[in-house]
Scaffold this active site. Structure first.
Site, PDB file in Angstrom:
ATOM      1  N   LYS A  74      -5.496   4.854 -20.357  1.00  0.00           N
ATOM      2  CA  LYS A  74      -5.697   5.132 -21.780  1.00  0.00           C
ATOM      3  C   LYS A  74      -4.543   4.535 -22.593  1.00  0.00           C
ATOM      4  O   LYS A  74      -4.415   3.334 -22.651  1.00  0.00           O
ATOM      5  CB  LYS A  74      -5.861   6.641 -21.981  1.00  0.00           C
TER       6      LYS A  74
ATOM      7  N   ASP B  39      -1.278  17.340 -18.018  1.00  0.00           N
ATOM      8  CA  ASP B  39      -1.921  16.028 -18.191  1.00  0.00           C
ATOM      9  C   ASP B  39      -1.661  15.618 -19.636  1.00  0.00           C
ATOM     10  O   ASP B  39      -2.252  16.160 -20.572  1.00  0.00           O
ATOM     11  CB  ASP B  39      -3.423  16.149 -17.896  1.00  0.00           C
TER      12      ASP B  39
ATOM     13  N   ARG C 293       0.825  -1.217   0.000  1.00  0.00           N
ATOM     14  CA  ARG C 293       0.000   0.000   0.000  1.00  0.00           C
ATOM     15  C   ARG C 293       0.861   1.271   0.000  1.00  0.00           C
ATOM     16  O   ARG C 293       0.434   2.332  -0.446  1.00  0.00           O
ATOM     17  CB  ARG C 293      -0.971  -0.007   1.184  1.00  0.00           C
TER      18      ARG C 293
ATOM     19  N   TYR D 163     -10.429  16.954 -18.602  1.00  0.00           N
ATOM     20  CA  TYR D 163     -11.219  15.741 -18.383  1.00  0.00           C
ATOM     21  C   TYR D 163     -12.331  16.040 -17.363  1.00  0.00           C
ATOM     22  O   TYR D 163     -12.117  16.759 -16.389  1.00  0.00           O
ATOM     23  CB  TYR D 163     -10.266  14.672 -17.871  1.00  0.00           C
TER      24      TYR D 163
HETATM   25  C1  PLP Z   1      -9.369   9.304 -18.296  1.00  0.00           C
HETATM   26  C2  PLP Z   1      -8.654  10.557 -18.039  1.00  0.00           C
HETATM   27  C3  PLP Z   1      -8.341  10.957 -16.726  1.00  0.00           C
HETATM   28  C4  PLP Z   1      -8.760  10.156 -15.515  1.00  0.00           C
HETATM   29  O1  PLP Z   1      -8.103   8.924 -15.479  1.00  0.00           O
HETATM   30  P1  PLP Z   1      -8.660   7.602 -14.730  1.00  0.00           P
HETATM   31  O2  PLP Z   1      -7.550   6.642 -14.947  1.00  0.00           O
HETATM   32  O3  PLP Z   1      -9.965   7.222 -15.348  1.00  0.00           O
HETATM   33  O4  PLP Z   1      -8.806   7.994 -13.284  1.00  0.00           O
HETATM   34  C5  PLP Z   1      -7.619  12.125 -16.558  1.00  0.00           C
HETATM   35  N1  PLP Z   1      -7.252  12.882 -17.610  1.00  0.00           N
HETATM   36  C6  PLP Z   1      -7.551  12.540 -18.876  1.00  0.00           C
HETATM   37  C7  PLP Z   1      -7.116  13.411 -19.997  1.00  0.00           C
HETATM   38  C8  PLP Z   1      -8.266  11.376 -19.134  1.00  0.00           C
HETATM   39  O5  PLP Z   1      -8.563  11.046 -20.399  1.00  0.00           O
END
Ligand code: PLP
Length: 393
Positions: free
Chosen positions: A207, A182, A58, A110
């Protein structure tokens, strides 16, 4: 032989020095919660940070997680990487550590990120100012007001707006602020924000990094010092990646560069076909010379990515029927997998926004966002062609 001298694909495959005693080519899953020590003194060395080592899963102190983080850092050529249970978990640690003096969020983000910034973090006293692309002129004034973290995506969702990472980083640094990008849409294959001056990069590894729509994970990268400061948040919020997920993500990273390059090429082919189709009013894709962000994307990206948005010459109801008629594209609000996905943003990712706010963000009822997978591009184009039969040209 320094790992730094190798190309990105080589680093993705040979990116960890952690090896198994039996000669397995990849580190097996350490599916254990805790690790034993020969003595109390040895245990204290790890607990008190004098020695790196496995301790408790953890805490993120698990060999499978170490191997993943070392490979990720190598792919991005970052000093350090830290893996989390999701992209949102990674962002939560990032905002909790670096956003306490205020956050400026640029452009569209997002949906989960927008909710976290607008609804949950204010309850903890963390405030965010939102500036859209056409409001960047206000950024310097906002920085004078004291916020210490600028956060943005580029390309954005779903309009693929491109932000100039170097210019924003230079401005932020003049005011003592940090920049976190991001980079989920671009992946480290298509864009390297740290090289362009960003301080931190965050991924939803769910993704492109995972790439098969079968794992949920997140990663933050940056300097060793900045990444290490996130460790107490990950440990005590309980948001470390699970060892099995870390192993699956390590496996996915071995094919990251080939997958992303194939998706770039397929997205370009689909974008060009859609651009030539009279039933499509507009194609938003950084790889098209007609796209407003094309020149900037060419300058700061190594590839234009696998996501494009088409705006149909049709109303919202017809657009829904086109989306429903797609056969190869699954109707699902995610991206980056081997299978192509389609989503009408007004019904999914941007459903929560009122119409005025959507139009301020340039999101219309006639848009469909496509995440191009690894199928034969010609089959995807044929599928779009038949679904567009709903539109009267
Ligand atoms: C999907 C996504 C997130 C969130 O990610 P999770 O793994 O679903 O928590 C954040 N930023 C972008 C650009 C995303 O496409």
């Amino acid at each position: 032989m320094s790992a730094r001298s190798h190309g990105q694909s080589t680093r993705a495959i040979h990116g960890t020095h952690l090896r198994d005693a039996h000669g397995a080519p990849h580190l097996p899953v350490y599916n254990t919660t805790t690790f034993a020590f020969p003595s109390t003194a040895d245990l204290l060395d790890v607990v008190e940070g004098r020695k790196a080592g496995a301790l408790y899963s953890r805490y993120g102190l698990n060999p499978t997680t170490f191997a993943l983080e070392e490979t990720m850092a190598g792919i991005e050529e970052a000093e350090a990487a830290m893996a989390f249970s999701s992209g949102m978990a990674a962002e939560t640690a990032l905002f909790a550590q670096y956003g306490r003096d205020g956050i400026i969020c640029l452009g569209d983000a997002y949906g989960g990120t927008l909710e976290l910034l607008a609804d949950q973090l204010p309850l903890l006293g963390i405030r965010t100012t939102f500036l859209l692309g056409d409001e960047l002129g206000r950024l310097e004034d906002e920085l004078r007001g004291g916020p210490k973290l600028i956060f943005f995506e580029t390309p954005t969702n779903p309009a693929l707006e491109i932000f100039d990472i170097s210019a924003i980083a230079a401005l932020a640094h003049r005011h003592g602020a940090l920049v976190a990008v991001d980079n989920t849409f671009a992946s480290p294959v298509n864009q390297r924000p740290l090289d362009l001056g960003a301080d931190l990069v965050v991924y939803s590894a769910t993704k492109y990094l995972g790439g098969h729509s079968d794992i949920t994970a997140g990663v933050v990268l940056g300097s060793a010092e900045k990444v290490a400061a996130l460790a107490p948040w990950r440990k005590n919020l309980g948001t470390a990646i699970a060892p099995e997920t870390a192993a699956m993500l390590s496996r996915s990273l071995r094919t990251l560069t080939v997958r992303v390059k194939a998706q770039n090429a397929a997205a370009q082919a689909v974008a060009e076909a859609m651009d030539a189709d009279p039933r499509v009013a507009r194609v938003l894709y950084p790889g098209l010379a007609s796209f407003p962000g094309h020149e900037l994307a060419r300058a700061q990206m190594n590839g234009f990515g696998g996501i494009l948005t088409i705006e149909l010459a049709a109303d919202g109801a017809t657009t829904s029927r086109v989306a429903d008629r797609l056969e190869l594209f699954a109707l699902a609000p995610s991206l980056g997998g081997a299978e192509s996905l389609a989503t009408q943003p007004v019904t999914t990712t941007h459903h929560g926004l009122n119409p005025a706010e959507r139009s301020r963000r340039g999101i219309t009822d006639s848009m469909i966002r496509l995440s191009i997978g690894l199928e034969d591009p010609q089959d995807l184009i044929c599928d779009l062609d038949q679904a567009l039969g709903e539109v009267r040209a």
